[in-house]
Write a protein that holds these residues in place. Structure first.
Motif, PDB file in Angstrom:
ATOM      1  N   SER A  18       0.832  -1.212   0.000  1.00 14.77           N
ATOM      2  CA  SER A  18       0.000   0.000   0.000  1.00 14.77           C
ATOM      3  C   SER A  18       0.864   1.259   0.000  1.00 14.77           C
ATOM      4  O   SER A  18       0.577   2.218  -0.720  1.00 14.77           O
ATOM      5  CB  SER A  18      -0.927   0.012   1.220  1.00 14.77           C
ATOM      6  N   VAL A  19       1.910   1.258   0.797  1.00 17.74           N
ATOM      7  CA  VAL A  19       2.812   2.406   0.856  1.00 17.74           C
ATOM      8  C   VAL A  19       3.508   2.588  -0.492  1.00 17.74           C
ATOM      9  O   VAL A  19       3.621   3.705  -0.999  1.00 17.74           O
ATOM     10  CB  VAL A  19       3.837   2.259   2.007  1.00 17.74           C
ATOM     11  N   MET A  20       3.959   1.492  -1.094  1.00 21.45           N
ATOM     12  CA  MET A  20       4.629   1.588  -2.397  1.00 21.45           C
ATOM     13  C   MET A  20       3.686   2.141  -3.452  1.00 21.45           C
ATOM     14  O   MET A  20       4.072   2.980  -4.264  1.00 21.45           O
ATOM     15  CB  MET A  20       5.183   0.228  -2.809  1.00 21.45           C
ATOM     16  N   LEU A  21       2.445   1.696  -3.463  1.00 17.81           N
ATOM     17  CA  LEU A  21       1.474   2.231  -4.420  1.00 17.81           C
ATOM     18  C   LEU A  21       1.208   3.703  -4.155  1.00 17.81           C
ATOM     19  O   LEU A  21       1.078   4.503  -5.072  1.00 17.81           O
ATOM     20  CB  LEU A  21       0.176   1.429  -4.366  1.00 17.81           C
ATOM     21  N   TRP A  22       1.125   4.087  -2.891  1.00 12.46           N
ATOM     22  CA  TRP A  22       0.880   5.489  -2.548  1.00 12.46           C
ATOM     23  C   TRP A  22       2.039   6.362  -3.024  1.00 12.46           C
ATOM     24  O   TRP A  22       1.832   7.440  -3.567  1.00 12.46           O
ATOM     25  CB  TRP A  22       0.689   5.630  -1.039  1.00 12.46           C
ATOM     26  N   LEU A  23       3.263   5.870  -2.855  1.00 11.96           N
ATOM     27  CA  LEU A  23       4.423   6.649  -3.280  1.00 11.96           C
ATOM     28  C   LEU A  23       4.488   6.800  -4.800  1.00 11.96           C
ATOM     29  O   LEU A  23       5.040   7.764  -5.306  1.00 11.96           O
ATOM     30  CB  LEU A  23       5.717   6.010  -2.769  1.00 11.96           C
ATOM     31  N   GLN A  24       3.928   5.844  -5.530  1.00 17.41           N
ATOM     32  CA  GLN A  24       3.973   5.877  -6.993  1.00 17.41           C
ATOM     33  C   GLN A  24       2.740   6.525  -7.611  1.00 17.41           C
ATOM     34  O   GLN A  24       2.605   6.560  -8.824  1.00 17.41           O
ATOM     35  CB  GLN A  24       4.131   4.462  -7.536  1.00 17.41           C
ATOM     36  N   ARG A  25       1.846   7.039  -6.783  1.00 15.88           N
ATOM     37  CA  ARG A  25       0.611   7.627  -7.304  1.00 15.88           C
ATOM     38  C   ARG A  25       0.903   8.818  -8.206  1.00 15.88           C
ATOM     39  O   ARG A  25       1.919   9.491  -8.035  1.00 15.88           O
ATOM     40  CB  ARG A  25      -0.290   8.071  -6.166  1.00 15.88           C
ATOM     41  N   PRO A  26       0.056   9.054  -9.188  1.00 11.90           N
ATOM     42  CA  PRO A  26       0.248  10.248 -10.014  1.00 11.90           C
ATOM     43  C   PRO A  26       0.085  11.502  -9.160  1.00 11.90           C
ATOM     44  O   PRO A  26      -0.798  11.578  -8.307  1.00 11.90           O
ATOM     45  CB  PRO A  26      -0.872  10.159 -11.052  1.00 11.90           C
ATOM     46  N   ARG A  27       0.969  12.428  -9.370  1.00 13.66           N
ATOM     47  CA  ARG A  27       0.903  13.685  -8.618  1.00 13.66           C
ATOM     48  C   ARG A  27       0.678  14.819  -9.592  1.00 13.66           C
ATOM     49  O   ARG A  27       1.208  14.807 -10.698  1.00 13.66           O
ATOM     50  CB  ARG A  27       2.205  13.906  -7.857  1.00 13.66           C
ATOM     51  N   PRO A  28      -0.076  15.808  -9.167  1.00 13.80           N
ATOM     52  CA  PRO A  28      -0.258  16.957 -10.065  1.00 13.80           C
ATOM     53  C   PRO A  28       1.068  17.691 -10.230  1.00 13.80           C
ATOM     54  O   PRO A  28       1.821  17.855  -9.276  1.00 13.80           O
ATOM     55  CB  PRO A  28      -1.287  17.821  -9.340  1.00 13.80           C
ATOM     56  N   LEU A  29       1.349  18.081 -11.464  1.00  8.65           N
ATOM     57  CA  LEU A  29       2.561  18.851 -11.725  1.00  8.65           C
ATOM     58  C   LEU A  29       2.295  20.317 -11.413  1.00  8.65           C
ATOM     59  O   LEU A  29       1.251  20.856 -11.783  1.00  8.65           O
ATOM     60  CB  LEU A  29       2.979  18.706 -13.191  1.00  8.65           C
ATOM     61  N   LEU A  30       3.223  20.920 -10.725  1.00  6.01           N
ATOM     62  CA  LEU A  30       3.144  22.347 -10.425  1.00  6.01           C
ATOM     63  C   LEU A  30       4.082  23.091 -11.371  1.00  6.01           C
ATOM     64  O   LEU A  30       5.106  22.547 -11.794  1.00  6.01           O
ATOM     65  CB  LEU A  30       3.571  22.612  -8.978  1.00  6.01           C
ATOM     66  N   SER A  72       8.230  20.282  -8.011  1.00  2.56           N
ATOM     67  CA  SER A  72       7.164  20.547  -8.982  1.00  2.56           C
ATOM     68  C   SER A  72       6.506  19.257  -9.468  1.00  2.56           C
ATOM     69  O   SER A  72       5.533  19.303 -10.212  1.00  2.56           O
ATOM     70  CB  SER A  72       7.717  21.333 -10.178  1.00  2.56           C
ATOM     71  N   GLY A  73       7.061  18.110  -9.059  1.00  8.81           N
ATOM     72  CA  GLY A  73       6.497  16.829  -9.447  1.00  8.81           C
ATOM     73  C   GLY A  73       7.211  16.155 -10.607  1.00  8.81           C
ATOM     74  O   GLY A  73       6.760  15.131 -11.104  1.00  8.81           O
ATOM     75  N   ARG A  74       8.330  16.713 -11.030  1.00  9.51           N
ATOM     76  CA  ARG A  74       9.084  16.156 -12.145  1.00  9.51           C
ATOM     77  C   ARG A  74      10.285  15.365 -11.628  1.00  9.51           C
ATOM     78  O   ARG A  74      10.713  15.576 -10.501  1.00  9.51           O
ATOM     79  CB  ARG A  74       9.539  17.284 -13.071  1.00  9.51           C
ATOM     80  N   PRO A  75      10.849  14.492 -12.462  1.00  4.59           N
ATOM     81  CA  PRO A  75      12.016  13.720 -12.012  1.00  4.59           C
ATOM     82  C   PRO A  75      13.227  14.617 -11.775  1.00  4.59           C
ATOM     83  O   PRO A  75      13.405  15.625 -12.451  1.00  4.59           O
ATOM     84  CB  PRO A  75      12.301  12.763 -13.170  1.00  4.59           C
ATOM     85  N   ARG A  76      14.038  14.223 -10.803  1.00  2.00           N
ATOM     86  CA  ARG A  76      15.254  14.977 -10.500  1.00  2.00           C
ATOM     87  C   ARG A  76      16.186  14.922 -11.702  1.00  2.00           C
ATOM     88  O   ARG A  76      16.477  13.849 -12.222  1.00  2.00           O
ATOM     89  CB  ARG A  76      15.944  14.408  -9.270  1.00  2.00           C
ATOM     90  N   PRO A  77      16.679  16.070 -12.169  1.00  3.91           N
ATOM     91  CA  PRO A  77      17.633  16.058 -13.275  1.00  3.91           C
ATOM     92  C   PRO A  77      18.934  15.410 -12.808  1.00  3.91           C
ATOM     93  O   PRO A  77      19.313  15.549 -11.645  1.00  3.91           O
ATOM     94  CB  PRO A  77      17.822  17.540 -13.595  1.00  3.91           C
ATOM     95  N   HIS A  78      19.579  14.699 -13.712  1.00  7.13           N
ATOM     96  CA  HIS A  78      20.819  14.035 -13.313  1.00  7.13           C
ATOM     97  C   HIS A  78      21.755  13.849 -14.513  1.00  7.13           C
ATOM     98  O   HIS A  78      21.327  13.887 -15.662  1.00  7.13           O
ATOM     99  CB  HIS A  78      20.527  12.677 -12.670  1.00  7.13           C
TER     100      HIS A  78
END
Length: 188
Positions: A18-30, A72-78
């Motif tokens: 449940s925690v893993m699914l919650w962490l992977q939930r779609p998040r609104p982009l800011l 902002s909800g985007r992947p960390r640049p690397h």
């Protein structure tokens, strides 16, 4: 195995899933510029402080940019880090370098194409530079090294100044450039 043990293990596995699914939930982009604006006045990126892997005495403008992108909800640049394996934040110089590819970000473009939410960067010499977020036409938010305390988050016209040397560059440094986030939905 006993029934209580199996029941406890099943509950624990369900909770973990449940925690893993919650962490992977779609998040609104800011909007990245909005996230950067919420940091105005912050001192956590001061050169004199530890901040994560960033030691005292180091400029942290690139860390601020990476943190705002993540917030902002985007992947960390690397970019490839130590031994080409462990990823790390791009340096300010790398953000401006046309030979460095940053996943999810365009190649460097002229600052005339800048829009709010773009990353703006400039190389200073062979390894140094400065980087921030375009917040409005002609405006940038960054952890700025030319003020006291060094690393205070502020908004100014850095990167858009047209007088030679006004952005902190030497006469041999290239002009500031921008990078667009490549997934343009919703507006970055």
């Amino acid at each position: 195995m006993s029934k209580p043990f199996l029941r406890t293990a099943l509950v624990a596995l369900t909770l973990i899933a449940s925690v893993m699914l919650w962490l992977q939930r779609p998040r609104p982009l800011l909007p990245i510029a909005q996230v950067a604006a919420s940091a105005l006045g912050e001192t956590r990126y001061e050169a004199a402080k530890w901040n994560g892997w960033y030691r005292p005495g180091s400029n942290k403008c690139n860390q601020a940019v990476a943190d705002w992108i993540v917030a902002s909800g985007r992947p960390r640049p690397h970019v490839p880090g130590h031994f080409g394996v462990l990823p790390r934040d791009p340096s300010a110089h790398e953000w401006a370098d046309p030979h460095v590819s940053i996943p999810n970000w365009s190649a460097p473009l002229p600052r005339t194409q800048a829009a709010p939410g773009d990353v703006i960067a400039q190389q200073h010499g062979p390894i140094y530079g400065h980087v921030g977020i375009v917040s409005a036409p002609g405006q940038t938010i960054s952890a700025y090294g030319e003020v006291q305390p060094q690393g205070l988050v502020l908004q100014n016209d850095w990167g858009f100044r047209t007088t030679p040397g006004a952005n902190g560059e030497a006469s041999t440094d290239p002009a500031p450039v921008i990078r667009h986030y490549l997934d343009q939905s919703p507006a970055h």
